[in-house]
Design a protein around this motif. Structure first.
Motif, PDB file in Angstrom:
ATOM      1  N   ARG A 191       0.844  -1.200   0.000  1.00 25.18           N
ATOM      2  CA  ARG A 191       0.000   0.000   0.000  1.00 25.18           C
ATOM      3  C   ARG A 191       0.876   1.245   0.000  1.00 25.18           C
ATOM      4  O   ARG A 191       1.857   1.329   0.732  1.00 25.18           O
ATOM      5  CB  ARG A 191      -0.921   0.021   1.229  1.00 25.18           C
ATOM      6  N   SER A 192       0.509   2.202  -0.790  1.00 28.36           N
ATOM      7  CA  SER A 192       1.158   3.502  -0.736  1.00 28.36           C
ATOM      8  C   SER A 192       0.818   4.169   0.590  1.00 28.36           C
ATOM      9  O   SER A 192      -0.128   3.777   1.288  1.00 28.36           O
ATOM     10  CB  SER A 192       0.684   4.379  -1.893  1.00 28.36           C
ATOM     11  N   GLU A 193       1.580   5.180   0.937  1.00 23.30           N
ATOM     12  CA  GLU A 193       1.325   5.867   2.205  1.00 23.30           C
ATOM     13  C   GLU A 193      -0.075   6.472   2.272  1.00 23.30           C
ATOM     14  O   GLU A 193      -0.744   6.363   3.306  1.00 23.30           O
ATOM     15  CB  GLU A 193       2.399   6.924   2.456  1.00 23.30           C
ATOM     16  N   PRO A 194      -0.567   7.120   1.215  1.00 22.87           N
ATOM     17  CA  PRO A 194      -1.950   7.618   1.293  1.00 22.87           C
ATOM     18  C   PRO A 194      -2.972   6.505   1.544  1.00 22.87           C
ATOM     19  O   PRO A 194      -3.943   6.712   2.284  1.00 22.87           O
ATOM     20  CB  PRO A 194      -2.161   8.284  -0.067  1.00 22.87           C
ATOM     21  N   ALA A 195      -2.777   5.337   0.935  1.00 26.32           N
ATOM     22  CA  ALA A 195      -3.702   4.237   1.186  1.00 26.32           C
ATOM     23  C   ALA A 195      -3.613   3.770   2.633  1.00 26.32           C
ATOM     24  O   ALA A 195      -4.625   3.389   3.231  1.00 26.32           O
ATOM     25  CB  ALA A 195      -3.414   3.074   0.234  1.00 26.32           C
ATOM     26  N   GLU A 196      -2.417   3.808   3.201  1.00 29.75           N
ATOM     27  CA  GLU A 196      -2.263   3.471   4.613  1.00 29.75           C
ATOM     28  C   GLU A 196      -3.006   4.468   5.491  1.00 29.75           C
ATOM     29  O   GLU A 196      -3.751   4.099   6.401  1.00 29.75           O
ATOM     30  CB  GLU A 196      -0.787   3.479   5.003  1.00 29.75           C
ATOM     31  N   LEU A 197      -2.761   5.756   5.227  1.00 24.29           N
ATOM     32  CA  LEU A 197      -3.356   6.796   6.072  1.00 24.29           C
ATOM     33  C   LEU A 197      -4.875   6.814   5.987  1.00 24.29           C
ATOM     34  O   LEU A 197      -5.555   7.147   6.961  1.00 24.29           O
ATOM     35  CB  LEU A 197      -2.790   8.165   5.670  1.00 24.29           C
ATOM     36  N   LEU A 198      -5.409   6.451   4.830  1.00 20.96           N
ATOM     37  CA  LEU A 198      -6.856   6.450   4.642  1.00 20.96           C
ATOM     38  C   LEU A 198      -7.472   5.085   4.897  1.00 20.96           C
ATOM     39  O   LEU A 198      -8.698   4.952   4.871  1.00 20.96           O
ATOM     40  CB  LEU A 198      -7.188   6.889   3.214  1.00 20.96           C
ATOM     41  N   ASP A 199      -6.622   4.080   5.130  1.00 18.87           N
ATOM     42  CA  ASP A 199      -7.085   2.700   5.275  1.00 18.87           C
ATOM     43  C   ASP A 199      -8.019   2.355   4.120  1.00 18.87           C
ATOM     44  O   ASP A 199      -9.132   1.852   4.313  1.00 18.87           O
ATOM     45  CB  ASP A 199      -7.785   2.498   6.622  1.00 18.87           C
ATOM     46  N   GLY A 200      -7.543   2.643   2.904  1.00 20.95           N
ATOM     47  CA  GLY A 200      -8.400   2.512   1.738  1.00 20.95           C
ATOM     48  C   GLY A 200      -7.983   1.433   0.776  1.00 20.95           C
ATOM     49  O   GLY A 200      -7.037   0.663   1.005  1.00 20.95           O
ATOM     50  N   ASN A 201      -8.713   1.368  -0.311  1.00 27.45           N
ATOM     51  CA  ASN A 201      -8.379   0.495  -1.427  1.00 27.45           C
ATOM     52  C   ASN A 201      -7.242   1.124  -2.224  1.00 27.45           C
ATOM     53  O   ASN A 201      -6.989   2.316  -2.129  1.00 27.45           O
ATOM     54  CB  ASN A 201      -9.592   0.338  -2.348  1.00 27.45           C
ATOM     55  N   GLN A 202      -6.584   0.313  -3.043  1.00 21.57           N
ATOM     56  CA  GLN A 202      -5.561   0.864  -3.932  1.00 21.57           C
ATOM     57  C   GLN A 202      -5.631   0.190  -5.295  1.00 21.57           C
ATOM     58  O   GLN A 202      -5.596  -1.039  -5.391  1.00 21.57           O
ATOM     59  CB  GLN A 202      -4.157   0.687  -3.351  1.00 21.57           C
ATOM     60  N   VAL A 203      -5.720   1.019  -6.329  1.00 24.18           N
ATOM     61  CA  VAL A 203      -5.620   0.562  -7.709  1.00 24.18           C
ATOM     62  C   VAL A 203      -4.263   1.024  -8.221  1.00 24.18           C
ATOM     63  O   VAL A 203      -3.983   2.224  -8.246  1.00 24.18           O
ATOM     64  CB  VAL A 203      -6.749   1.141  -8.577  1.00 24.18           C
ATOM     65  N   SER A 204      -3.419   0.083  -8.613  1.00 25.50           N
ATOM     66  CA  SER A 204      -2.085   0.409  -9.120  1.00 25.50           C
ATOM     67  C   SER A 204      -2.062   0.173 -10.625  1.00 25.50           C
ATOM     68  O   SER A 204      -2.588  -0.831 -11.119  1.00 25.50           O
ATOM     69  CB  SER A 204      -1.016  -0.452  -8.442  1.00 25.50           C
ATOM     70  N   THR A 205      -1.446   1.093 -11.341  1.00 22.55           N
ATOM     71  CA  THR A 205      -1.492   1.051 -12.800  1.00 22.55           C
ATOM     72  C   THR A 205      -0.102   0.888 -13.400  1.00 22.55           C
ATOM     73  O   THR A 205       0.890   1.378 -12.862  1.00 22.55           O
ATOM     74  CB  THR A 205      -2.105   2.341 -13.372  1.00 22.55           C
ATOM     75  N   GLU A 206      -0.062   0.200 -14.523  1.00 25.20           N
ATOM     76  CA  GLU A 206       1.145   0.137 -15.329  1.00 25.20           C
ATOM     77  C   GLU A 206       1.054   1.213 -16.402  1.00 25.20           C
ATOM     78  O   GLU A 206       0.018   1.378 -17.044  1.00 25.20           O
ATOM     79  CB  GLU A 206       1.280  -1.239 -15.970  1.00 25.20           C
ATOM     80  N   GLN A 207       2.138   1.952 -16.594  1.00 27.97           N
ATOM     81  CA  GLN A 207       2.143   3.036 -17.580  1.00 27.97           C
ATOM     82  C   GLN A 207       2.127   2.471 -19.000  1.00 27.97           C
ATOM     83  O   GLN A 207       2.759   1.447 -19.280  1.00 27.97           O
ATOM     84  CB  GLN A 207       3.390   3.902 -17.389  1.00 27.97           C
ATOM     85  N   ARG A 208       1.400   3.117 -19.880  1.00 28.34           N
ATOM     86  CA  ARG A 208       1.355   2.650 -21.269  1.00 28.34           C
ATOM     87  C   ARG A 208       2.756   2.552 -21.871  1.00 28.34           C
ATOM     88  O   ARG A 208       3.635   3.354 -21.570  1.00 28.34           O
ATOM     89  CB  ARG A 208       0.462   3.534 -22.135  1.00 28.34           C
ATOM     90  N   PHE A 209       2.972   1.535 -22.674  1.00 32.31           N
ATOM     91  CA  PHE A 209       4.221   1.209 -23.353  1.00 32.31           C
ATOM     92  C   PHE A 209       5.236   0.532 -22.435  1.00 32.31           C
ATOM     93  O   PHE A 209       6.287   0.119 -22.905  1.00 32.31           O
ATOM     94  CB  PHE A 209       4.851   2.431 -24.030  1.00 32.31           C
ATOM     95  N   PHE A 210       4.946   0.414 -21.141  1.00 31.33           N
ATOM     96  CA  PHE A 210       5.842  -0.280 -20.224  1.00 31.33           C
ATOM     97  C   PHE A 210       5.301  -1.683 -19.938  1.00 31.33           C
ATOM     98  O   PHE A 210       4.088  -1.920 -20.005  1.00 31.33           O
ATOM     99  CB  PHE A 210       5.990   0.483 -18.907  1.00 31.33           C
ATOM    100  N   GLY A 211       6.215  -2.585 -19.587  1.00 32.95           N
ATOM    101  CA  GLY A 211       5.793  -3.930 -19.241  1.00 32.95           C
ATOM    102  C   GLY A 211       5.006  -4.571 -20.368  1.00 32.95           C
ATOM    103  O   GLY A 211       5.414  -4.561 -21.532  1.00 32.95           O
ATOM    104  N   THR A 212       3.838  -5.107 -20.022  1.00 33.19           N
ATOM    105  CA  THR A 212       2.976  -5.734 -21.027  1.00 33.19           C
ATOM    106  C   THR A 212       1.914  -4.787 -21.567  1.00 33.19           C
ATOM    107  O   THR A 212       1.128  -5.185 -22.428  1.00 33.19           O
ATOM    108  CB  THR A 212       2.278  -6.969 -20.423  1.00 33.19           C
TER     109      THR A 212
END
Length: 441
Positions: free
Chosen positions: A110-131
């Motif tokens: 979890r990112s720090e904001p997700a920790e502080l908010l005790d929230g969900n987290q959607v993590s994204t891959e940047q276009r043209f990177f990875g798959t």
């Protein structure tokens, strides 16, 4: 002639890209919201669950893809599957959109904001990177607006599932990407936290980062770094042979950069920037003296400047990044005057070195000027957290008279890995309170 602007050159592996403001999922959390979150996710058009992995109690973790147009202006021309992860805490909790700006790690954190908010987290891959790359890839489709439109689509797709407030965040290039998304879609989220995010517009000239490197730390430490650089270049024959042997043993090479010798010179030139960015004043005693052994000099350079980054196995993964540096983000200059008699490759640290010759680079200085102007004149609900000793933010995003409910915080002596928790106590409390207020908590 176009002025080349500084952009932080984060040449690193995908594992390092997981910025320091993240933490493992705690085991003591408890889930709130509907139990059948999987069914809700599966009902989102264009979203596909690749797999659900075991998660800590109170969480569910999904690897996802979302169909994105290759060109958001012409969605009929085909698209690609953007890779995402979802760490589900509860459908009634705030949701944090996180990006590193690079390929996506599927580790659960979890990112720090997700920790502080005790929230969900959607993590994204940047276009043209990875798959997350269209096939065939049209490099004209890799720009900050298209990437911002990707993030807008992610939020729009999932907003029906996660109806509470959204917050966006990222560090380094991910922090820059967070700001660019807000520039084009300012109402997508309730607030944004950008850590260690370089601002790519120097309103004076291109010397801000060199000026920083000439004054950061102590004269003794800066002198030790310069002496180490010179010693490395004076012993380049033996050290480059070692570098080449290392690559050969792994079946790797230097076709993209050109040679092990050129890659070695780039690493030496970038060493002071990387040293201050990642290590700081406390690491000054470990800088090897000019008469240190070859082992000591080579080992220090490999760790500080990350020698594996310039070999093809890693460098090819970051071609999209260098393309962005050469077209919109800009790149930082390096100090060459004191080493001019030992250098062989003029312009070696420029983006062109890391982008295949058949891919055109046309720099667009207006892109960063526009973002900078927006932050100062119309940006709202923005938070910047920087390290005072980090050369990446020698030219930071600045707030102006038009910046509304926005804040700039600085960690004293901080390097590139900063967190709200490392701010002075009063600032940390104010930043966390602001984030919770934005999220409606």
């Amino acid at each position: 002639m176009l002025r080349r602007r500084l952009g932080r050159l984060l040449a690193t592996t995908a594992t390092v890209v997981m910025l320091a403001g993240t933490a493992a999922v705690p085991a003591e959390a408890t889930e709130t919201g509907p139990a059948d979150i999987r069914a809700a996710i599966e009902a989102v058009p264009g979203l596909r669950i690749v797999e659900e992995e075991p998660a800590a109690p109170g969480f569910r973790f999904f690897v996802l893809t979302l169909h994105q147009p290759a060109d958001h202006r012409h969605p009929e021309r085909g698209g690609f599957e953007q890779r995402l992860t979802l760490l589900h805490r509860g459908a009634d909790r705030p949701t944090v959109l996180y990006t590193s700006g690079y390929a996506l790690s599927t580790g659960q954190y979890r990112s720090e904001p997700a920790e502080l908010l005790d929230g969900n987290q959607v993590s994204t891959e940047q276009r043209f990177f990875g798959t997350s790359r269209p096939e065939p890839a049209d490099w004209n489709d890799l720009d900050i607006w298209q990437a911002a439109a990707d993030h807008h689509h992610v939020i729009q797709a999932l907003r029906g599932v996660y109806r509470a407030s959204w917050i966006s965040t990222g560090g380094s290039k991910g922090g820059m990407t967070t700001v660019y998304h807000r520039r084009f879609y300012p109402q997508d989220v309730a607030g944004s936290v950008a850590y260690s995010a370089p601002n790519n517009v120097d309103d004076r000239d291109d010397s801000a980062y060199l000026d920083f490197l000439h004054t950061v730390g102590t004269p003794e430490c800066r002198g030790a770094l310069q002496a180490a650089q010179r010693a490395l270049l004076e012993r380049r024959t033996a050290l480059v042979a070692r570098y080449q042997a290392w690559a050969d043993a792994r079946g790797d090479g230097f076709r993209l950069v050109g040679s092990a010798d050129k890659a070695f010179e780039i690493a030496v030139l970038r060493a002071p920037f990387m040293f201050w960015q990642g290590r700081g004043l406390s690491a000054c005693p470990a800088v090897p003296a000019p008469d240190a052994s070859d082992d000591a000099l080579y080992g220090w350079l490999s760790e500080v400047a990350q020698l594996p980054v310039y070999a093809d196995a890693v460098a090819n993964q970051f071609v999209p990044y260098f393309y962005q540096l050469g077209t919109q983000l800009g790149y930082f200059p390096v100090e060459t005057t004191r080493l001019a008699d030992l250098l062989r490759y003029p312009g070696a640290t420029e983006p062109r070195t890391f982008v295949p010759r058949d891919v055109p680079l046309r720099y667009q200085p207006q892109a960063m000027r526009d973002v900078d102007r927006w932050v100062r004149t119309r940006g709202e609900h923005l938070m910047f957290v920087n390290g005072a000793a980090d050369p990446s933010v020698a030219e930071p995003f600045r707030l102006g008279h038009g910046s509304q409910d926005s804040y700039l915080f600085q960690v004293p002596g901080g390097t590139h890995s900063v967190r709200i928790a490392r701010l002075p106590a009063a600032d940390a409390e104010a930043a966390a309170a602001t984030l919770r207020r934005w999220a409606g908590m």
